[in-house]
Design a protein around this motif. Structure first.
Motif, PDB file in Angstrom:
ATOM      1  N   ASP A  83      41.997  35.036  26.796  1.00 51.16           N
ATOM      2  CA  ASP A  83      41.258  33.803  27.094  1.00 51.16           C
ATOM      3  C   ASP A  83      39.910  34.118  27.737  1.00 51.16           C
ATOM      4  O   ASP A  83      38.890  33.504  27.400  1.00 51.16           O
ATOM      5  CB  ASP A  83      42.085  32.912  28.030  1.00 51.16           C
ATOM      6  CG  ASP A  83      43.298  32.310  27.333  1.00 51.16           C
ATOM      7  OD1 ASP A  83      43.309  32.279  26.085  1.00 51.16           O
ATOM      8  OD2 ASP A  83      44.231  31.876  28.040  1.00 51.16           O
ATOM      9  N   TRP A  84      39.913  35.085  28.660  1.00 54.64           N
ATOM     10  CA  TRP A  84      38.654  35.465  29.309  1.00 54.64           C
ATOM     11  C   TRP A  84      37.663  36.038  28.297  1.00 54.64           C
ATOM     12  O   TRP A  84      36.473  35.713  28.332  1.00 54.64           O
ATOM     13  CB  TRP A  84      38.908  36.512  30.392  1.00 54.64           C
ATOM     14  CG  TRP A  84      39.833  36.072  31.477  1.00 54.64           C
ATOM     15  CD1 TRP A  84      40.182  34.791  31.815  1.00 54.64           C
ATOM     16  CD2 TRP A  84      40.556  36.931  32.373  1.00 54.64           C
ATOM     17  NE1 TRP A  84      41.074  34.788  32.848  1.00 54.64           N
ATOM     18  CE2 TRP A  84      41.320  36.084  33.220  1.00 54.64           C
ATOM     19  CE3 TRP A  84      40.638  38.311  32.550  1.00 54.64           C
ATOM     20  CZ2 TRP A  84      42.161  36.600  34.219  1.00 54.64           C
ATOM     21  CZ3 TRP A  84      41.453  38.825  33.539  1.00 54.64           C
ATOM     22  CH2 TRP A  84      42.199  37.977  34.365  1.00 54.64           C
ATOM     23  N   LEU A  96      32.755  32.617  32.936  1.00 55.29           N
ATOM     24  CA  LEU A  96      34.004  32.980  33.609  1.00 55.29           C
ATOM     25  C   LEU A  96      34.010  32.606  35.082  1.00 55.29           C
ATOM     26  O   LEU A  96      35.016  32.814  35.761  1.00 55.29           O
ATOM     27  CB  LEU A  96      34.247  34.491  33.473  1.00 55.29           C
ATOM     28  CG  LEU A  96      34.406  35.027  32.045  1.00 55.29           C
ATOM     29  CD1 LEU A  96      34.480  36.545  32.072  1.00 55.29           C
ATOM     30  CD2 LEU A  96      35.654  34.449  31.395  1.00 55.29           C
ATOM     31  N   GLU A  97      32.892  32.072  35.563  1.00 52.33           N
ATOM     32  CA  GLU A  97      32.795  31.788  36.999  1.00 52.33           C
ATOM     33  C   GLU A  97      33.825  30.760  37.439  1.00 52.33           C
ATOM     34  O   GLU A  97      34.495  30.931  38.473  1.00 52.33           O
ATOM     35  CB  GLU A  97      31.390  31.304  37.342  1.00 52.33           C
ATOM     36  CG  GLU A  97      31.166  31.143  38.837  1.00 52.33           C
ATOM     37  CD  GLU A  97      29.696  30.882  39.153  1.00 52.33           C
ATOM     38  OE1 GLU A  97      29.361  30.925  40.347  1.00 52.33           O
ATOM     39  OE2 GLU A  97      28.916  30.641  38.222  1.00 52.33           O
ATOM     40  N   ALA A  98      33.988  29.702  36.664  1.00 53.73           N
ATOM     41  CA  ALA A  98      34.958  28.663  37.034  1.00 53.73           C
ATOM     42  C   ALA A  98      36.383  29.213  36.975  1.00 53.73           C
ATOM     43  O   ALA A  98      37.226  28.865  37.804  1.00 53.73           O
ATOM     44  CB  ALA A  98      34.812  27.455  36.100  1.00 53.73           C
ATOM     45  N   ILE A  99      36.644  30.078  35.991  1.00 52.82           N
ATOM     46  CA  ILE A  99      37.973  30.682  35.877  1.00 52.82           C
ATOM     47  C   ILE A  99      38.244  31.595  37.068  1.00 52.82           C
ATOM     48  O   ILE A  99      39.351  31.619  37.620  1.00 52.82           O
ATOM     49  CB  ILE A  99      38.093  31.467  34.553  1.00 52.82           C
ATOM     50  CG1 ILE A  99      38.006  30.500  33.368  1.00 52.82           C
ATOM     51  CG2 ILE A  99      39.386  32.257  34.502  1.00 52.82           C
ATOM     52  CD1 ILE A  99      38.049  31.189  32.018  1.00 52.82           C
ATOM     53  N   VAL A 116      31.386  38.481  36.702  1.00 54.04           N
ATOM     54  CA  VAL A 116      30.424  37.374  36.718  1.00 54.04           C
ATOM     55  C   VAL A 116      29.135  37.783  37.431  1.00 54.04           C
ATOM     56  O   VAL A 116      28.036  37.375  37.034  1.00 54.04           O
ATOM     57  CB  VAL A 116      31.052  36.136  37.393  1.00 54.04           C
ATOM     58  CG1 VAL A 116      29.997  35.063  37.633  1.00 54.04           C
ATOM     59  CG2 VAL A 116      32.185  35.579  36.532  1.00 54.04           C
ATOM     60  N   ASP A 117      29.272  38.613  38.465  1.00 47.81           N
ATOM     61  CA  ASP A 117      28.097  39.045  39.224  1.00 47.81           C
ATOM     62  C   ASP A 117      27.257  40.080  38.481  1.00 47.81           C
ATOM     63  O   ASP A 117      26.202  40.495  38.981  1.00 47.81           O
ATOM     64  CB  ASP A 117      28.528  39.633  40.573  1.00 47.81           C
ATOM     65  CG  ASP A 117      29.081  38.558  41.508  1.00 47.81           C
ATOM     66  OD1 ASP A 117      28.804  37.368  41.275  1.00 47.81           O
ATOM     67  OD2 ASP A 117      29.797  38.925  42.458  1.00 47.81           O
ATOM     68  N   GLY A 118      27.721  40.492  37.303  1.00 47.02           N
ATOM     69  CA  GLY A 118      26.945  41.422  36.492  1.00 47.02           C
ATOM     70  C   GLY A 118      27.070  42.879  36.895  1.00 47.02           C
ATOM     71  O   GLY A 118      26.181  43.686  36.588  1.00 47.02           O
TER      72      GLY A 118
END
Length: 247
Positions: A83-84, A96-99, A116-118
């Motif tokens: 899913d991700w 993906l931040e909300a997940i 998410v932060d790269g």
């Protein structure tokens, strides 16, 4: 609840008590308070002497895993990673931040936040591996507490047996005191050996098995997150992670 562990505990003690009855023994002869005090108290004392308070609390807290193990679903983990990866492919890593904010597992949440932060893939792997290895080491140390108890209890049982025989030798002129000393001597040995081989060692091995299974799960999550960071195709990610289930 782990039914197999429960059945193992019941069968172990049923075999001892049943065998004693079949041999014509009396169940009451196996219950001896002085022997139990010597073996259980001595084993706990020796364990407390060698173990820090925090580790001892952790060990007894994790002992519940024997009957109530933490759920570790490799297939469900693969589904989450898929899913991700699909979300990242469609919306980018920021999708993906909300997940990440809603992810209940702290290990996976940390990996997603780094993603998410790269962060670079090698940085993500390094951070997650440190987290995995440190917790694995702490959990294995907790299992070693029960392994140590399994090593001490037979020896403490022998000490109890010697103490019982000393009681016998000092009361040879008093036949009424001989029975108590002899009972303590033999029952203490039984307690020490039985506790080690039917409880302490099996509990330690069960805890180690659960730690290894959870480490495999977290290894799989780490590989999946790194693959997403590298931009791999979701299908190839799934094929790779299936190896953790089949191994």
């Amino acid at each position: 609840m782990d039914i197999l562990s429960l059945l193992g505990i019941i069968l172990a003690f049923a075999a001892l008590l049943g065998g004693n009855l079949l041999e014509g023994g009396n169940l009451g002869s196996l219950f001896n308070l002085p022997a139990a005090l010597i073996v259980v108290g001595g084993t706990l004392a020796a364990t407390m002497l060698q173990t820090s308070g925090g580790l001892l609390r952790r060990a007894f807290s994790q002992s519940r895993w024997v009957l109530f193990p933490p759920y570790i679903g490799l297939d469900e983990g693969i589904g989450k990673v898929m899913d991700w990866s699909v979300r990242a492919r469609k919306q980018g890593l920021l999708g993906l931040e909300a997940i990440a904010e809603k992810e209940p597992e702290s290990f996976a949440r940390k990996g997603l936040q780094l993603l998410v932060d790269g962060a670079e893939p090698e940085t993500i792997r390094s951070v997650l591996e440190v987290d995995l290895e440190s917790r694995e080491q702490r959990d294995l140390e907790a299992a070693q507490v029960f392994e140590a108890m399994g090593g001490y209890s037979p020896t403490i049982g022998i000490i109890g047996a010697v103490m019982g025989l000393i009681q016998v030798m000092t009361n040879l002129t008093d036949p009424s005191a001989l029975g108590t000393g002899i009972a303590t001597a033999f029952v203490a040995t039984i307690y020490g050996v039985a506790l080690a081989n039917l409880l302490f060692f099996p509990v330690a091995n069960k805890m180690r098995e659960i730690v290894r299974r959870r480490s495999r799960y977290e290894d799989m999550i780490t590989d999946g997150i790194i693959a997403i960071a590298d931009g791999e195709n979701p299908r190839s990610i799934e094929m790779r992670l299936r190896g953790f289930v089949q191994s």
